[in-house]
Design a protein around this motif. Structure first.
Motif, PDB file in Angstrom:
ATOM      1  N   GLY A  81       0.857  -1.186   0.000  1.00 27.43           N
ATOM      2  CA  GLY A  81       0.000   0.000   0.000  1.00 27.43           C
ATOM      3  C   GLY A  81       0.889   1.229   0.000  1.00 27.43           C
ATOM      4  N   ALA A 110      -1.105  -5.463  -0.872  1.00 26.23           N
ATOM      5  CA  ALA A 110      -1.094  -4.697  -2.127  1.00 26.23           C
ATOM      6  C   ALA A 110       0.346  -4.234  -2.322  1.00 26.23           C
ATOM      7  N   GLU A 126       3.536  -4.065  -9.748  1.00 28.02           N
ATOM      8  CA  GLU A 126       2.555  -4.208  -8.674  1.00 28.02           C
ATOM      9  C   GLU A 126       2.037  -5.629  -8.606  1.00 28.02           C
ATOM     10  N   TYR A 128      -1.358  -7.001  -6.570  1.00 25.32           N
ATOM     11  CA  TYR A 128      -2.459  -6.714  -5.651  1.00 25.32           C
ATOM     12  C   TYR A 128      -3.152  -8.018  -5.288  1.00 25.32           C
ATOM     13  N   GLU A 129      -2.923  -8.477  -4.070  1.00 25.07           N
ATOM     14  CA  GLU A 129      -3.589  -9.672  -3.551  1.00 25.07           C
ATOM     15  C   GLU A 129      -4.820  -9.276  -2.731  1.00 25.07           C
ATOM     16  N   VAL A 130      -4.824  -8.054  -2.244  1.00 29.64           N
ATOM     17  CA  VAL A 130      -5.958  -7.471  -1.520  1.00 29.64           C
ATOM     18  C   VAL A 130      -6.167  -6.066  -2.088  1.00 29.64           C
ATOM     19  N   GLN A 131      -7.286  -5.453  -1.761  1.00 28.42           N
ATOM     20  CA  GLN A 131      -7.548  -4.095  -2.213  1.00 28.42           C
ATOM     21  C   GLN A 131      -6.604  -3.120  -1.521  1.00 28.42           C
ATOM     22  N   PRO A 132      -5.994  -2.167  -2.278  1.00 28.10           N
ATOM     23  CA  PRO A 132      -5.062  -1.214  -1.657  1.00 28.10           C
ATOM     24  C   PRO A 132      -5.778  -0.235  -0.745  1.00 28.10           C
TER      25      PRO A 132
END
Length: 132
Positions: A81, A110, A126, A128-132
């Motif tokens: 993030g 993220a 980047e 993204y494994e989860v929402q940033p």
């Protein structure tokens, strides 16, 4: 007689102006070279083939620098993030233009990796494994 002299003066003036006009019509620009000098272009180096992947609990960035560049450090800055996780660097030159960086990251997130060469940011990758 004065009338004839005035008329003669007008005729001569008009004739002289006509000659000047003809002379100016043949002018060409002489300051433009017929064949311009070749333009020298220096392209900045660029990061190609950069990828950020996860393998178990390890994040891996692989990158290749293409183009002409002075030997310098390729630096990676890791983020989850907006939180900075760390940084690393590898010295690159023409003989060794590729680098691989790893980071232990057991949790999903993220992730971003920012790549810079000689202090100039060239690329960001980047994951993204989860929402940033």
């Amino acid at each position: 007689m004065l009338y004839h002299l005035g008329m003669l003066r007008r005729v001569l003036t008009v004739s002289f102006a006509g000659l000047l006009t003809l002379g100016l019509a043949g002018c060409r620009y002489a300051f433009v070279p017929a064949v311009p000098r070749p333009v020298e272009v220096t392209l900045t180096p660029r990061v190609t083939g950069a990828s950020l992947i996860r393998s178990g609990s390890t994040l891996t960035v692989k990158a290749r620098v293409d183009g002409r560049f002075e030997p310098a450090y390729l630096k990676v800055q890791w983020f989850d993030g907006s939180r900075a996780l760390g940084e690393d660097s590898v010295y690159l030159d023409a003989a060794q233009p590729t680098a691989t960086f790893t980071l232990e990251a057991p949790d999903q997130g993220a992730y971003r990796a920012v790549l810079s060469l000689g202090g100039v940011v060239l690329r960001q990758v980047e994951l993204y494994e989860v929402q940033p």
